[in-house]
Design an enzyme around this catalytic site. Structure first.
Site, mmCIF file in Angstrom:
data_model
loop_
_atom_site.group_PDB
_atom_site.id
_atom_site.type_symbol
_atom_site.label_atom_id
_atom_site.label_comp_id
_atom_site.label_asym_id
_atom_site.label_seq_id
_atom_site.Cartn_x
_atom_site.Cartn_y
_atom_site.Cartn_z
ATOM 1 N N ASP A 1 0.595 16.282 -7.038
ATOM 2 C CA ASP A 1 2.032 16.243 -6.785
ATOM 3 C C ASP A 1 2.872 16.849 -7.985
ATOM 4 O OD1 ASP A 1 1.084 14.699 -4.746
ATOM 5 O OD2 ASP A 1 2.220 12.913 -5.548
ATOM 6 N N GLU B 1 4.793 9.178 1.592
ATOM 7 C CA GLU B 1 4.541 9.321 0.277
ATOM 8 C C GLU B 1 5.839 10.159 -0.445
ATOM 9 O OE1 GLU B 1 -0.135 9.048 -0.451
ATOM 10 O OE2 GLU B 1 0.706 10.798 0.355
HETATM 11 C C1 FRU Z 1 0.652 11.931 -2.997
HETATM 12 C C2 FRU Z 1 0.197 10.727 -3.582
HETATM 13 C C3 FRU Z 1 1.247 9.981 -4.184
HETATM 14 C C4 FRU Z 1 0.631 9.248 -5.387
HETATM 15 C C5 FRU Z 1 -0.045 10.306 -5.988
HETATM 16 C C6 FRU Z 1 -1.183 9.777 -6.984
HETATM 17 O O1 FRU Z 1 -0.261 13.201 -3.023
HETATM 18 O O2 FRU Z 1 -0.998 10.147 -3.163
HETATM 19 O O3 FRU Z 1 1.652 9.277 -3.264
HETATM 20 O O4 FRU Z 1 1.655 8.666 -6.173
HETATM 21 O O5 FRU Z 1 -0.516 11.170 -4.963
HETATM 22 O O6 FRU Z 1 -1.803 10.793 -7.453
#
Ligand code: FRU
Length: 537
Positions: free
Chosen positions: A61, A243
Site C-alpha cells: 500500500d 482496509e
Molecule cells: C492492505 C493491508 C493493510 C495493512 C497492510 C499490511 O493491503 O492488508 O490493511 O495495513 O496491507 O501490509
C-alpha cells in the site's frame, strides 16, 4: 457475509511458502524459473518508466502521503529484504511533479510494538500535537502497529494505532513515547488510520477500518482520540475485510454543495473478483456520517460505486496538505491484486503504484459519483504525437492505427467517438511475439472491458488472466471518450472523463508496437484519435 481469509493471512502464508523454496537459489535462477532470463532483462522489460516501484524488495500500500515545501511525499508498505510480504517498514520517496520519484532512505522500521502497517501523515501547521520545536513544523504520521506474536497466536488485540513525528520534512521520524495512542478494543482487523484536518470544526478526524466496517474518531491534538461514529456494517460489499479507508470533503463540480467521500478497500468481492475499493458519499456533521439520500437509493439498486473496475487498483488513498491554491484531491493506489501480488514475474522487486490521479465529485443526474483523471503533470512528458480525425473503422475487420511508429510501453492514447448507439469496438495492442492486450466497449451490454488473456506471461497465477475484466458504462452521454496511459507493465484507462476507470497490469516479452481497432455491430467513425509518445528513459 462470507467469512473469507484476509489478504494478510494469504500474504503471510504465501510468504512462508515462497521463502522456503527460495533457499539456495540465486536471483538469476529464480528469474529463469519465473520466465525471464535475468534480473537485468527483468529491469528492461518490466521496470516501469514512470510508475513508482521500490528499488529492491517488496512494496504494497501507499502510505502517509503529504505535500510540503515543494515536495510530494510518498511512503509505502515495504519489506526490503525479500520480494514477498514480510515485516513491514515504511519506504519513502519524493517528487516535485508526481511523475518522477526520488528514492529516500527507509522512514520507519518495525520495533518492539510490531510491524509498521498502513497509515497516513499530516502537516501539523498549528502544532496542535506540541511536537513542534524551535519553530519547526511537525509532520505527524499515524499508523497501525501489528504485533506478529499476538497475531500468530490468534489473539484479537494484535493491532493498535500509533503516531510518530518528523521535524525535518519527513526525512527522519521519532515514534511517540506514549504509543499506542489507541488500544485494540478486541477487533482482529483494526487498522490503517487516515487522518485529515476538519477545517469547518477545527478538529482532526481519523477513519480506520475495523473488520467489516469503518470507525471514525476525532481529536484536538493527534494524541487523544474519541470514537465518534461507526459506519458500514449493513452497507456495501462485505465479501472481505475492510482496509485502507479515506474520508474527505469535496465540492460537487459545478455547484456549491460539499459532500464527504469515504473510500474503503475490501479484500474480496471486487467487480471482477479479488481486491477492490468501494466508496460512499454523504454528509458529515463533525461526529456522524450519513449517506446522501440519492446515493443511498442508487447503491441499494445497484452497487457500482467502485474506484476502479480493473483487477489491479487497491489500498488507494489521497494526499494530505495539497495547497488550497492547487485545490486538487490526488489519489494513488497499489496496482496489483493481493491474490497474485507475491507471484508477479519480477524477482528483485515487486509491485507498482498507479499514476497519481485527480479525484472529482460530480452529480450524475442527482447521484453523486467520483471520477478519476491522470494528474495533469503527465502532459509535461509528451513527445511526438499523431492526431487523426474521422477515421472510418470497418465492422469485424482490423484497421491498423499505428504500426512501429510508437513504443506503447510509454504512451498515451486518447480517442472520442460521437455516437455509438449499440455498436462496440475492440482496440488491440500487440507485439511481434503474438502477444496482445485488448480493451474496448461492448455496445450490446453497455460495458467496457480489458482482456489480458494473451498479453504475455500470464501463467504465474490462475486468477491473473482467467477471464476478461468488465466495467459498466456509467455515463449516458452520446460522446464516448477515453484517456489511456501505458507503461511497460500497466494500462490505466479513464473512460468518459474518468467515470469508469480500469487499471490492469501485464507482462509482455517485448513492448507492444502496433495498435489496431475493429468495430462490432456496424461500421463506426473514430472522431478523434491522438497517440502520444511519452519521453522517459
Ligand atoms: C492492505 C493491508 C493493510 C495493512 C497492510 C499490511 O493491503 O492488508 O490493511 O495495513 O496491507 O501490509
Amino acid at each position: 457475509m462470507k467469512n473469507k481469509l484476509t489478504l494478510l493471512v494469504v500474504a503471510m502464508a504465501v510468504a512462508i511458502q515462497t521463502f522456503s523454496c527460495k533457499n539456495g537459489k540465486s536471483d538469476t535462477d529464480l528469474a529463469k524459473e519465473e520466465g525471464v532470463e535475468s534480473p537485468s532483462l527483468e529491469e528492461q522489460l518490466y521496470r516501469p518508466y514512470y510508475h513508482f516501484t521500490p528499488k529492491v524488495g517488496w512494496m504494497n500500500d501507499p502510505n502517509g502521503m503529504f505535500y510540503y515545501n515543494g515536495y510530494y511525499h510518498l511512503f509505502y508498505q515495504h519489506y526490503p529484504k525479500d520480494n514477498i510480504w514480510g515485516p513491514m517498514h515504511w519506504g519513502h520517496a519524493i517528487s516535485t511533479d508526481l511523475v518522477q520519484w526520488k528514492h529516500l532512505p527507509i522512514a520507519m522500521y518495525p520495533d518492539d510494538l510490531g510491524y509498521i502497517f498502513s497509515g497516513s501523515a499530516v502537516v501539523d501547521y498549528d502544532n496542535t500535537s506540541g511536537f513542534g520545536k524551535d519553530g519547526k513544523i511537525p509532520i505527524v504520521a499515524m499508523y497501525t502497529y501489528h504485533d506478529p506474536k499476538k497475531g500468530d497466536a490468534g489473539q484479537l488485540d494484535a493491532q493498535t494505532q500509533a503516531i510518530a513525528y518528523s521535524l525535518d520534512e519527513g526525512n527522519s521520524w521519532t515514534k511517540y513515547e506514549g504509543n499506542p495512542v489507541i488500544d485494540n478494543p478486541g477487533i482482529r482487523d483494526f487498522r490503517d488510520p487516515k487522518v485529515i484536518w476538519d477545517q469547518e470544526r477545527g478538529q482532526w478526524v481519523m477513519i480506520l477500518a475495523a473488520d467489516f466496517e469503518m470507525m471514525i474518531y476525532t481529536s484536538k491534538n493527534l494524541k487523544d482520540w474519541t470514537l465518534a461514529d461507526r459506519f458500514g456494517k449493513d452497507v456495501g460489499s462485505h465479501e472481505g475485510v475492510w482496509e485502507c479507508p479515506d474520508f474527505f470533503p469535496m465540492q460537487v463540480e459545478g455547484s456549491d454543495d460539499v459532500k464527504w467521500v469515504m473510500l474503503g478497500s475490501i479484500s474480496g468481492g471486487a467487480p471482477n473478483g479479488g481486491n477492490g475499493t468501494q466508496y460512499f458519499i454523504g454528509d458529515f456533521d463533525g461526529q456522524k456520517f450519513t449517506m446522501d439520500k440519492n446515493f443511498e437509493e442508487a447503491l441499494a439498486k445497484k452497487h457500482d460505486f467502485w474506484v476502479d473496475f480493473g483487477k489491479d487498483n487497491y489500498a488507494g488513498v489521497t494526499w494530505s496538505n495539497i495547497p488550497p491554491q492547487d485545490g486538487r484531491k490526488i489519489f494513488i493506489g497499489w496496482i496489483v491484486d493481493g491474490h497474485y501480488a507475491n507471484k508477479v514475474p519480477t524477482t528483485t522487486w515487486r509491485s507498482t503504484q498507479s499514476l497519481p490521479r485527480t479525484v472529482k465529485l460530480i452529480s450524475d443526474n442527482g447521484i453523486p459519483r467520483i471520477t478519476f483523471q491522470p494528474v495533469k503533470e503527465i502532459t509535461n512528458y509528451i513527445g511526438k504525437k499523431s492526431k487523426k480525425d474521422h477515421v472510418s473503422i470497418g465492422v469485424d475487420q482490423e484497421t491498423v492505427l499505428s504500426d512501429g511508429d510508437f513504443d506503447f510501453s510509454k504512451a498515451q492514447i486518447q480517442y472520442s467517438i460521437a455516437s455509438l448507439k449499440d455498436k462496440g469496438y475492440t482496440f488491440k495492442l500487440s507485439n511481434n511475439k503474438g502477444e496482445e492486450l485488448l480493451f474496448g466497449y461492448d455496445g450490446t451490454k453497455n460495458q467496457f472491458f480489458v482482456d489480458r488473456r494473451k498479453s504475455g506471461k500470464v501463467d504465474f497465477h490462475k486468477e491473473f488472466a482467467d477471464k476478461v475484466s468488465i466495467g459498466p458504462r456509467l455515463s449516458d452521454k452520446d460522446l464516448h471518450d477515453a484517456d489511456i496511459l501505458l507503461d511497460k507493465t500497466s494500462i490505466e484507462i479513464f473512460f468518459d472523463n474518468g467515470e469508469t476507470s480500469m487499471t490492469e497490469i501485464f507482462f509482455p516479452s517485448a513492448p507492444y508496437s502496433k495498435l489496431s481497432v475493429v468495430s462490432e455491430n456496424g461500421d463506426l467513425v473514430l472522431d478523434h484519435l491522438e497517440i502520444s509518445q511519452l519521453k522517459f528513459n
